[in-house]
Design a protein around this motif. Structure first.
Motif, PDB file in Angstrom:
ATOM      1  N   GLU A  61      60.902  19.149  24.297  1.00 18.39           N
ATOM      2  CA  GLU A  61      61.218  20.403  24.973  1.00 18.39           C
ATOM      3  C   GLU A  61      62.402  20.151  25.901  1.00 18.39           C
ATOM      4  O   GLU A  61      62.467  19.128  26.574  1.00 18.39           O
ATOM      5  CB  GLU A  61      60.010  20.898  25.762  1.00 18.39           C
ATOM      6  CG  GLU A  61      58.864  21.346  24.871  1.00 18.39           C
ATOM      7  CD  GLU A  61      57.683  21.832  25.670  1.00 18.39           C
ATOM      8  OE1 GLU A  61      57.703  23.003  26.077  1.00 18.39           O
ATOM      9  OE2 GLU A  61      56.765  21.021  25.883  1.00 18.39           O
ATOM     10  N   ASN A  62      63.329  21.101  25.893  1.00 21.67           N
ATOM     11  CA  ASN A  62      64.526  20.979  26.714  1.00 21.67           C
ATOM     12  C   ASN A  62      65.045  22.386  26.941  1.00 21.67           C
ATOM     13  O   ASN A  62      65.584  23.003  26.025  1.00 21.67           O
ATOM     14  CB  ASN A  62      65.572  20.111  26.014  1.00 21.67           C
ATOM     15  CG  ASN A  62      66.860  19.994  26.795  1.00 21.67           C
ATOM     16  OD1 ASN A  62      67.084  20.703  27.771  1.00 21.67           O
ATOM     17  ND2 ASN A  62      67.723  19.095  26.352  1.00 21.67           N
ATOM     18  N   GLU A  63      64.868  22.888  28.144  1.00 21.48           N
ATOM     19  CA  GLU A  63      65.245  24.278  28.415  1.00 21.48           C
ATOM     20  C   GLU A  63      66.738  24.529  28.283  1.00 21.48           C
ATOM     21  O   GLU A  63      67.173  25.669  28.161  1.00 21.48           O
ATOM     22  CB  GLU A  63      64.734  24.732  29.778  1.00 21.48           C
ATOM     23  CG  GLU A  63      65.277  23.949  30.939  1.00 21.48           C
ATOM     24  CD  GLU A  63      64.592  24.291  32.254  1.00 21.48           C
ATOM     25  OE1 GLU A  63      65.312  24.378  33.268  1.00 21.48           O
ATOM     26  OE2 GLU A  63      63.356  24.478  32.248  1.00 21.48           O
ATOM     27  N   LYS A  64      67.539  23.479  28.260  1.00 21.22           N
ATOM     28  CA  LYS A  64      68.990  23.637  28.114  1.00 21.22           C
ATOM     29  C   LYS A  64      69.439  23.554  26.652  1.00 21.22           C
ATOM     30  O   LYS A  64      70.601  23.808  26.353  1.00 21.22           O
ATOM     31  CB  LYS A  64      69.719  22.588  28.935  1.00 21.22           C
ATOM     32  CG  LYS A  64      69.504  22.762  30.430  1.00 21.22           C
ATOM     33  CD  LYS A  64      70.218  21.712  31.232  1.00 21.22           C
ATOM     34  CE  LYS A  64      69.912  21.916  32.717  1.00 21.22           C
ATOM     35  NZ  LYS A  64      70.551  20.933  33.546  1.00 21.22           N
ATOM     36  N   ALA A  65      68.526  23.201  25.767  1.00 20.06           N
ATOM     37  CA  ALA A  65      68.876  23.084  24.345  1.00 20.06           C
ATOM     38  C   ALA A  65      69.159  24.465  23.760  1.00 20.06           C
ATOM     39  O   ALA A  65      68.576  25.471  24.194  1.00 20.06           O
ATOM     40  CB  ALA A  65      67.742  22.417  23.574  1.00 20.06           C
ATOM     41  N   ALA A 112      65.913  26.060  22.528  1.00 23.83           N
ATOM     42  CA  ALA A 112      64.827  25.746  23.470  1.00 23.83           C
ATOM     43  C   ALA A 112      63.540  26.499  23.138  1.00 23.83           C
ATOM     44  O   ALA A 112      62.457  25.903  23.116  1.00 23.83           O
ATOM     45  CB  ALA A 112      65.267  26.043  24.899  1.00 23.83           C
ATOM     46  N   LYS A 157      58.215   9.159  23.512  1.00 30.99           N
ATOM     47  CA  LYS A 157      59.438   9.973  23.604  1.00 30.99           C
ATOM     48  C   LYS A 157      60.620   9.092  23.256  1.00 30.99           C
ATOM     49  O   LYS A 157      60.681   7.932  23.634  1.00 30.99           O
ATOM     50  CB  LYS A 157      59.587  10.544  25.003  1.00 30.99           C
ATOM     51  CG  LYS A 157      58.374  11.356  25.413  1.00 30.99           C
ATOM     52  CD  LYS A 157      58.733  12.485  26.325  1.00 30.99           C
ATOM     53  CE  LYS A 157      57.514  13.164  26.897  1.00 30.99           C
ATOM     54  NZ  LYS A 157      56.807  14.016  26.053  1.00 30.99           N
TER      55      LYS A 157
END
Length: 135
Positions: free
Chosen positions: A106-110, A113, A134
């Motif tokens: 998970e990466n809110e900047k991807a 996302a 990870k």
């Protein structure tokens, strides 16, 4: 619905969905996947309803472990229970195996996302567990 080992006639459908579902950077050469299936290093499964193609799995099997390397369902059947049902069928094929897969963190900047969150939640609903590993 059923899953069955892919045969040559299925490869056209699998290849089209494979290219449409996975970015180029994430794809192995399809010819290598096919060769690994012929050599017994991997297994390719098709998901079908009657004779209609719904999706596929590409799995690497080793001892009592199954890595789902690729899994895709045709866009018109996504969100309709096909993926979850297919995973149940795959677990019936490998009842005494540990089945695992990798997903993006998970990466809110991807750029994708929301898709990452939805994908993770889907697998958790299907009974998968996080390992904590990870990359």
């Amino acid at each position: 619905m059923l899953i069955q080992k892919a045969c040559r006639q299925d490869y056209k459908w699998i290849y089209q969905l494979y290219c449409a579902s996975f970015p180029l950077a994430e794809r192995k050469p399809f010819s290598r996947i096919c060769r690994n299936c012929r050599n017994g290093r991997m297994e390719m499964w098709v998901i079908k309803e009657n004779t209609a193609f719904l999706g596929f799995f590409v799995c690497a099997v080793y001892e009592e472990m199954v890595l789902i390397d690729y899994f895709a369902v045709i866009p018109s059947k996504r969100g309709k229970g096909v993926g979850g049902d297919a995973l149940k069928l795959l677990s019936e094929v490998y009842p005494d195996y540990s089945i695992f897969l990798e997903i993006e963190p998970e990466n809110e900047k991807a750029q994708n996302a929301l898709q990452r969150v939805r994908r993770k939640n889907f697998y958790l609903r299907c009974g998968f567990q996080e390992t904590g590993i990870k990359w």
